[in-house]
Design a protein around this motif. Structure first.
Motif, PDB file in Angstrom:
ATOM      1  N   GLU A  66       5.496  -4.641 -16.002  1.00  0.00           N
ATOM      2  CA  GLU A  66       5.945  -5.518 -14.921  1.00  0.00           C
ATOM      3  C   GLU A  66       6.693  -4.744 -13.843  1.00  0.00           C
ATOM      4  OE1 GLU A  66       8.331  -9.737 -14.269  1.00  0.00           O
ATOM      5  OE2 GLU A  66       8.156  -8.911 -16.291  1.00  0.00           O
ATOM      6  N   TRP A  67       7.541  -3.780 -14.256  1.00  0.00           N
ATOM      7  CA  TRP A  67       8.341  -2.993 -13.310  1.00  0.00           C
ATOM      8  C   TRP A  67       7.451  -2.154 -12.401  1.00  0.00           C
ATOM      9  CZ3 TRP A  67       9.624   2.521 -13.854  1.00  0.00           C
ATOM     10  CH2 TRP A  67      10.637   2.950 -12.979  1.00  0.00           C
ATOM     11  N   ILE A  68       6.505  -1.441 -12.992  1.00  0.00           N
ATOM     12  CA  ILE A  68       5.607  -0.600 -12.188  1.00  0.00           C
ATOM     13  C   ILE A  68       4.739  -1.477 -11.290  1.00  0.00           C
ATOM     14  CG2 ILE A  68       3.674   1.022 -12.274  1.00  0.00           C
ATOM     15  CD1 ILE A  68       5.029   2.212 -14.835  1.00  0.00           C
ATOM     16  N   SER A  69       4.266  -2.605 -11.810  1.00  0.00           N
ATOM     17  CA  SER A  69       3.456  -3.517 -11.005  1.00  0.00           C
ATOM     18  C   SER A  69       4.224  -4.021  -9.789  1.00  0.00           C
ATOM     19  CB  SER A  69       2.997  -4.693 -11.868  1.00  0.00           C
ATOM     20  OG  SER A  69       2.282  -5.625 -11.092  1.00  0.00           O
ATOM     21  N   GLN A  70       5.478  -4.428 -10.003  1.00  0.00           N
ATOM     22  CA  GLN A  70       6.283  -4.914  -8.875  1.00  0.00           C
ATOM     23  C   GLN A  70       6.571  -3.793  -7.877  1.00  0.00           C
ATOM     24  OE1 GLN A  70       9.651  -7.507  -9.707  1.00  0.00           O
ATOM     25  NE2 GLN A  70       8.606  -8.403 -11.475  1.00  0.00           N
ATOM     26  N   PHE A  71       6.799  -2.570  -8.379  1.00  0.00           N
ATOM     27  CA  PHE A  71       7.039  -1.452  -7.471  1.00  0.00           C
ATOM     28  C   PHE A  71       5.785  -1.161  -6.638  1.00  0.00           C
ATOM     29  CE2 PHE A  71       7.805   3.306  -6.849  1.00  0.00           C
ATOM     30  CZ  PHE A  71       8.704   3.123  -5.808  1.00  0.00           C
ATOM     31  N   LEU A  72       4.618  -1.219  -7.264  1.00  0.00           N
ATOM     32  CA  LEU A  72       3.377  -1.005  -6.520  1.00  0.00           C
ATOM     33  C   LEU A  72       3.217  -2.061  -5.431  1.00  0.00           C
ATOM     34  CD1 LEU A  72       0.918  -0.002  -9.392  1.00  0.00           C
ATOM     35  CD2 LEU A  72       1.960   1.508  -7.683  1.00  0.00           C
ATOM     36  N   ASP A  73       3.620  -3.307  -5.724  1.00  0.00           N
ATOM     37  CA  ASP A  73       3.569  -4.355  -4.701  1.00  0.00           C
ATOM     38  C   ASP A  73       4.489  -4.032  -3.529  1.00  0.00           C
ATOM     39  OD1 ASP A  73       1.713  -5.850  -6.106  1.00  0.00           O
ATOM     40  OD2 ASP A  73       3.189  -7.262  -6.918  1.00  0.00           O
ATOM     41  N   VAL A  74       5.716  -3.591  -3.830  1.00  0.00           N
ATOM     42  CA  VAL A  74       6.672  -3.260  -2.772  1.00  0.00           C
ATOM     43  C   VAL A  74       6.168  -2.059  -1.950  1.00  0.00           C
ATOM     44  CG1 VAL A  74       9.034  -2.463  -2.300  1.00  0.00           C
ATOM     45  CG2 VAL A  74       8.643  -4.277  -3.958  1.00  0.00           C
ATOM     46  N   LEU A  75       5.505  -1.126  -2.612  1.00  0.00           N
ATOM     47  CA  LEU A  75       4.923   0.017  -1.897  1.00  0.00           C
ATOM     48  C   LEU A  75       3.734  -0.394  -1.035  1.00  0.00           C
ATOM     49  CD1 LEU A  75       4.956   2.721  -4.724  1.00  0.00           C
ATOM     50  CD2 LEU A  75       6.279   2.806  -2.594  1.00  0.00           C
ATOM     51  N   GLY A  76       3.183  -1.573  -1.294  1.00  0.00           N
ATOM     52  CA  GLY A  76       1.992  -2.005  -0.570  1.00  0.00           C
ATOM     53  C   GLY A  76       0.730  -1.361  -1.109  1.00  0.00           C
ATOM     54  N   THR A  77       0.741  -1.002  -2.374  1.00  0.00           N
ATOM     55  CA  THR A  77      -0.387  -0.306  -2.976  1.00  0.00           C
ATOM     56  C   THR A  77      -1.546  -1.261  -3.225  1.00  0.00           C
ATOM     57  OG1 THR A  77       1.164   1.144  -4.110  1.00  0.00           O
ATOM     58  CG2 THR A  77      -1.101   1.144  -4.915  1.00  0.00           C
ATOM     59  N   GLU A  78      -2.707  -0.872  -2.757  1.00  0.00           N
ATOM     60  CA  GLU A  78      -3.936  -1.599  -3.050  1.00  0.00           C
ATOM     61  C   GLU A  78      -4.749  -0.724  -3.989  1.00  0.00           C
ATOM     62  OE1 GLU A  78      -5.895  -2.634   0.593  1.00  0.00           O
ATOM     63  OE2 GLU A  78      -4.061  -3.444   1.473  1.00  0.00           O
ATOM     64  N   ILE A  79      -5.016  -1.220  -5.180  1.00  0.00           N
ATOM     65  CA  ILE A  79      -5.766  -0.444  -6.152  1.00  0.00           C
ATOM     66  C   ILE A  79      -7.253  -0.574  -5.847  1.00  0.00           C
ATOM     67  CG2 ILE A  79      -6.233  -0.056  -8.606  1.00  0.00           C
ATOM     68  CD1 ILE A  79      -3.306   0.412  -7.831  1.00  0.00           C
ATOM     69  N   GLU A  80      -7.902   0.567  -5.659  1.00  0.00           N
ATOM     70  CA  GLU A  80      -9.339   0.619  -5.439  1.00  0.00           C
ATOM     71  C   GLU A  80      -9.917   1.612  -6.429  1.00  0.00           C
ATOM     72  OE1 GLU A  80     -10.061   1.741  -1.418  1.00  0.00           O
ATOM     73  OE2 GLU A  80      -9.206  -0.086  -0.583  1.00  0.00           O
ATOM     74  N   HIS A  81     -11.191   1.477  -6.695  1.00  0.00           N
ATOM     75  CA  HIS A  81     -11.814   2.451  -7.588  1.00  0.00           C
ATOM     76  C   HIS A  81     -11.647   3.856  -6.986  1.00  0.00           C
ATOM     77  CE1 HIS A  81     -14.414   3.942 -10.671  1.00  0.00           C
ATOM     78  NE2 HIS A  81     -15.145   4.574  -9.777  1.00  0.00           N
ATOM     79  N   GLY A  82     -10.961   4.716  -7.735  1.00  0.00           N
ATOM     80  CA  GLY A  82     -10.784   6.087  -7.261  1.00  0.00           C
ATOM     81  C   GLY A  82      -9.420   6.371  -6.669  1.00  0.00           C
ATOM     82  N   GLY A  83      -8.520   5.376  -6.545  1.00  0.00           N
ATOM     83  CA  GLY A  83      -7.194   5.726  -6.045  1.00  0.00           C
ATOM     84  C   GLY A  83      -6.514   4.595  -5.310  1.00  0.00           C
ATOM     85  N   ALA A  84      -5.323   4.900  -4.797  1.00  0.00           N
ATOM     86  CA  ALA A  84      -4.489   3.924  -4.126  1.00  0.00           C
ATOM     87  C   ALA A  84      -4.640   4.062  -2.618  1.00  0.00           C
ATOM     88  CB  ALA A  84      -3.038   4.127  -4.507  1.00  0.00           C
ATOM     89  N   VAL A  85      -4.447   2.964  -1.960  1.00  0.00           N
ATOM     90  CA  VAL A  85      -4.445   2.952  -0.504  1.00  0.00           C
ATOM     91  C   VAL A  85      -3.163   2.254  -0.078  1.00  0.00           C
ATOM     92  CG1 VAL A  85      -5.618   2.138   1.555  1.00  0.00           C
ATOM     93  CG2 VAL A  85      -6.962   2.857  -0.406  1.00  0.00           C
ATOM     94  N   ALA A  86      -2.347   2.919   0.731  1.00  0.00           N
ATOM     95  CA  ALA A  86      -1.140   2.282   1.244  1.00  0.00           C
ATOM     96  C   ALA A  86      -1.541   1.156   2.168  1.00  0.00           C
ATOM     97  CB  ALA A  86      -0.267   3.304   1.961  1.00  0.00           C
ATOM     98  N   ALA A  87      -0.807   0.057   2.159  1.00  0.00           N
ATOM     99  CA  ALA A  87      -1.167  -1.139   2.921  1.00  0.00           C
ATOM    100  C   ALA A  87      -1.273  -0.862   4.416  1.00  0.00           C
ATOM    101  CB  ALA A  87      -0.167  -2.236   2.658  1.00  0.00           C
ATOM    102  N   ASP A  88      -0.496   0.092   4.928  1.00  0.00           N
ATOM    103  CA  ASP A  88      -0.506   0.329   6.368  1.00  0.00           C
ATOM    104  C   ASP A  88      -1.466   1.439   6.779  1.00  0.00           C
ATOM    105  OD1 ASP A  88       0.910   2.404   5.285  1.00  0.00           O
ATOM    106  OD2 ASP A  88       2.709   2.135   6.502  1.00  0.00           O
ATOM    107  N   ASP A  89      -2.283   1.962   5.834  1.00  0.00           N
ATOM    108  CA  ASP A  89      -3.263   3.001   6.183  1.00  0.00           C
ATOM    109  C   ASP A  89      -4.522   2.380   6.752  1.00  0.00           C
ATOM    110  OD1 ASP A  89      -1.576   4.982   5.455  1.00  0.00           O
ATOM    111  OD2 ASP A  89      -2.563   5.467   3.574  1.00  0.00           O
TER     112      ASP A  89
END
Length: 196
Positions: free
Chosen positions: A173-196
């Motif tokens: 839950e902690w890592i999931s919430q942190f990823l949300d705050v970071l704006g992380t979008e999980i895609e096959h092959g890696g993360a994309v920052a929300a503002d990229d």
């Protein structure tokens, strides 16, 4: 492209609270620099494994040697998108280092994402950045963080830029919430920052 994150660790930090987020954040494409005052890139910190076996407090055993990726003296907090502060015994001495306090204060002044758990909030309390936040920590740290001006709650919590948990069993839950705050979008092959 993922976020660039700073993780502040030290000797006898909690093994799972260092290793798991360090690897999980990299697994989704974020870059993580792990640093410790007075140590260089390639040096190691000794971790501790804390377990709960029905005693009045946790049991501590020797963990792994965790290799640092950068020197704290060489990093510039303004170049990082977020901060991770693991728990264990390390925070009680890390909070005495001016560079650690300065780094933590930067992330709060800039309202950048910060994730901490267990005893990690001791560093935030020493940095004077908790006033007005709702947060959690290891229950034994509750008096310290409340004295620093926060409202303590008994669950994984996100308040503005700050994501907190009580201990390593809260990782999903902690890592999931942190990823949300970071704006992380999980895609096959890696993360994309929300503002990229």
């Amino acid at each position: 492209m993922g976020a660039k994150l700073l993780m502040i660790v030290g000797d006898f930090g909690e093994d799972y609270e260092i290793m798991v987020p360090f690897q999980a954040l990299q697994a989704v494409g974020h870059e993580v620099d792990a640093v410790c005052p007075e140590k260089e890139a390639g040096d190691t910190v000794k971790t501790a494994i804390h377990d709960f076996r029905g005693d009045q407090t946790y049991l501590e055993e020797r963990g792994h040697d965790f290799e640092l990726t950068a020197a704290m003296s060489d990093v510039d907090p303004t170049e990082y998108d977020g901060l991770v502060v693991p728990g264990g015994r390390a925070p009680e001495y890390l909070r005495t280092h001016e560079a650690v306090i300065d780094a933590v204060q930067h992330f709060f002044e800039a309202e950048k994402p910060v994730a901490t758990l267990c005893h990690g909030p001791q560093i935030l309390a020493a940095a004077g950045v908790l006033d007005g936040y709702e947060m959690t920590s290891y229950p034994a740290v509750q008096p310290e963080v409340e004295a620093a001006g926060c409202t303590w709650v008994d669950e994984v919590t996100t308040d503005r830029n700050l994501v907190t948990a009580q201990a390593w069993p809260d990782h999903p839950e902690w890592i999931s919430q942190f990823l949300d705050v970071l704006g992380t979008e999980i895609e096959h092959g890696g993360a994309v920052a929300a503002d990229d």
